[in-house]
Every structure is written in C-alpha cells, then in structure tokens.
Design an enzyme around this catalytic site. Structure first.
Site, mmCIF file in Angstrom:
data_model
loop_
_atom_site.group_PDB
_atom_site.id
_atom_site.type_symbol
_atom_site.label_atom_id
_atom_site.label_comp_id
_atom_site.label_asym_id
_atom_site.label_seq_id
_atom_site.Cartn_x
_atom_site.Cartn_y
_atom_site.Cartn_z
ATOM 1 N N TYR A 1 26.835 31.184 23.149
ATOM 2 C CA TYR A 1 27.172 30.057 22.261
ATOM 3 C C TYR A 1 27.263 28.773 23.078
ATOM 4 C CZ TYR A 1 29.676 27.402 18.622
ATOM 5 O OH TYR A 1 30.053 26.464 17.682
ATOM 6 N N LYS B 1 24.852 25.494 22.679
ATOM 7 C CA LYS B 1 25.375 24.174 22.308
ATOM 8 C C LYS B 1 25.084 23.147 23.404
ATOM 9 C CE LYS B 1 26.938 25.143 18.196
ATOM 10 N NZ LYS B 1 26.250 24.606 17.011
#
Ligand code: NAD
Length: 259
Positions: free
Chosen positions: A165, A169
């Site tokens: 994640y 990002k």
C-alpha cells in the site's frame, strides 16, 4: 442547484464513487454543476450515488468499473465520452487498504503474498496510470482537462507493515509529478491529494480498534477527517480556482505530516 457552479458544462469521471470519499466528491462535483460518471466495482453502490445526485437535481450516470481491469477502464472513458461528449475532470479515487472486506494482506514485504502484492499495486497504482492512459489523449485533443489522483499520507511517510500500500501510494505521487510535467503543455493539470485518516468504511474498524486514539494524539487537529473535507480539496484542484496549480502533492491530513 444552489452552490456556485464551478463545473457547469463539465463532465467528471470518479473512480470508487460508490462510497467514502469518492461518493462525497461525486455529490460535490454534481452540486457545482458537473455531469458525473460515477464508477465503482460495486454497481449497486455506484447506482446509489448516482441516484442521490439525480434526486438533488443533478446529472449522473453509473457504471460498474473494476479499476484493476484495463478493459473496464477503457470502457469507462469511452462510455463517458459517448454519453456526455467529453471528459473534463478525472478523479482517480478508487483504492483498497485496511478494511477487512478487501481480503488483502497488509504486511511487510516478507509476509505479503505475491498475488496480494500484485492486487494492491494494480488496484491502487496501475489503475491511475491506465485511467490516465485513456483519458489524456482525449483531454490533449481538447487542450483542456484536470486530473486529481488520490495518494495518502502513507505515500509521504510510511505505514509500517503495509508495504505494498505504501509503495503504491508513493508511486502515485511520482506518477502525478511526471504526468504534470509531460502534459502541462497540452493544457492539462495533474495534482495529487494525500488524505490522512478519514472516517470512511476503509478504516472505520481500525479507528474503533485503536487508530482513533493515535489520530487524536498524532494529528494537530486531534480528529479524523470527514470525507467531505477531502472532496472539497479535490474539487478545488479540479476547478479553475487552481488554474496555476499542477504537479502539487497536497496533504489533507489534519496536520499528521506536519508534526
Ligand atoms: N480513509 C482513509 O483514511 C484514507 C486515507 C488515505 C488515503 N485514502 C485513499 O482514499 C481513497 C478512497 O478511500 P475511502 O476511504 O473512501 O475508501 P472506501 O473503502 O470507503 O471506498 C472505496 C471505494 O472504492 C471502491 N473500490 C474498491 N476496489 C475497487 C476496484 N477494484 N475498482 C473500482 N472501485 C473499487 C469501493 O467499492 C468503494 O466504493 C483510496 O484511494 C484510499 O486509499 C483513504
């Protein structure tokens, strides 16, 4: 509609528009005059957002789009042009993270199964590149368009134990900057928001399980954000009010990253 019509005559595509921050952005864009293509992997949720818009006198259409599917993304762009004639705004909002319902392992590189690594990267990062791949030529032909990508404070700092994640990002921030550089001369602005902890279904369980206390001490404002507070910044970046803003990476985090 009563609010200022910053988006009158414009069309917006929102991914993940069926819930959380995406739904609020759809409602705000529509309230300000945009025709909105509400897309989500959950068709019923996208339908519900579109219905909320039309009930309020706005213009919306809903479409089932899984952002990890290139075919779906291609169709999302072509269907929007077919229905509304143009795409002025793309909000890349869909993402998966910490909710148990995503069934994806949030772990370090050692413990993240490789297929989960691929899924997290595909849904959160590759999706942004693909949506831009299909929308940029259309926007460039009209010499006009704005794209807002949704990263996270985890792209600016890190969320230990959520390596895929965090990498996705962070990738969105880099992609935003390079696309802003590449496409500015074509009349297109590309910006990025980095929400902090926002009270949506994605982190609701985590907020109840202890994240809430961390947010209270870790942020300057001492509370989680509300989805409409993120939508307002996305709307600003998508609007002409931000006509000289491109390649920007804006934390909307109650001061999480300022401390
Ligand atoms: N909530 C937070 O604290 C927080 C913090 C930082 C960044 N973000 C980011 O903000 C964005 C929105 O998050 P949210 O909090 O509103 O989440 P959410 O889980 O409340 O909503 C996400 C929406 O995306 C949809 N979605 C999930 N997978 C999809 C797919 N493959 N294709 C299309 N749609 C899909 C879901 O059905 C849902 O409607 C995400 O990119 C998330 O990573 C959220």
């Amino acid at each position: 509609m009563t609010t200022a019509a910053r988006f009158a005559g414009r069309t917006a595509i929102v991914t993940g528009g069926g819930g959380g921050q995406g739904r609020e952005a759809c409602l705000l864009f529509a309230a300000e005059g945009a025709s909105v293509m509400v897309t989500d992997i959950d068709k019923a949720a996208a339908d519900a957002t579109a219905e909320l818009i039309t009930d309020r006198g706005g213009v919306a259409h809903s479409l089932k789009v899984d952002v990890s599917s290139e075919e779906d993304i291609k169709t999302m762009v072509s269907s929007t042009i077919e229905r509304f004639g143009q795409v002025d705004i793309l909000l890349n909002n869909a993402g998966v993270g910490f909710s148990a319902s995503s069934r994806l392992t949030m772990a370090g590189v050692v413990d993240t199964p490789t297929d989960h690594w691929d899924a997290i990267l595909n849904i959160n990062l590759r999706s942004v590149a693909l949506a831009c791949k299909y929308v940029l030529p259309h926007m460039a032909a009209r010499r006009s368009g704005t794209i807002v990508n949704t990263s996270s404070i985890s792209g600016l700092t890190s969320v230990p134990g959520a390596d895929a994640y965090t990498a996705a990002k962070g990738g969105i921030i880099s992609l935003t900057r390079v696309m802003a550089s590449d496409w500015g001369k074509h009349g297109i602005r590309v910006n990025c928001i980095c929400p902090g902890a926002v009270d949506t279904p994605m982190i609701r369980e985590a907020l109840a399980a202890g994240l809430g206390e961390l947010v209270a001490t870790r942020t300057a404002l001492g509370r989680p954000g509300r989805p409409e507070e993120i939508a307002k910044v996305a709307a600003f970046l998508a609007s002409d009010d931000a006509s000289y803003v491109t390649g920007a990476v804006i934390p909307v985090d109650g001061g999480w990253t300022s401390q």
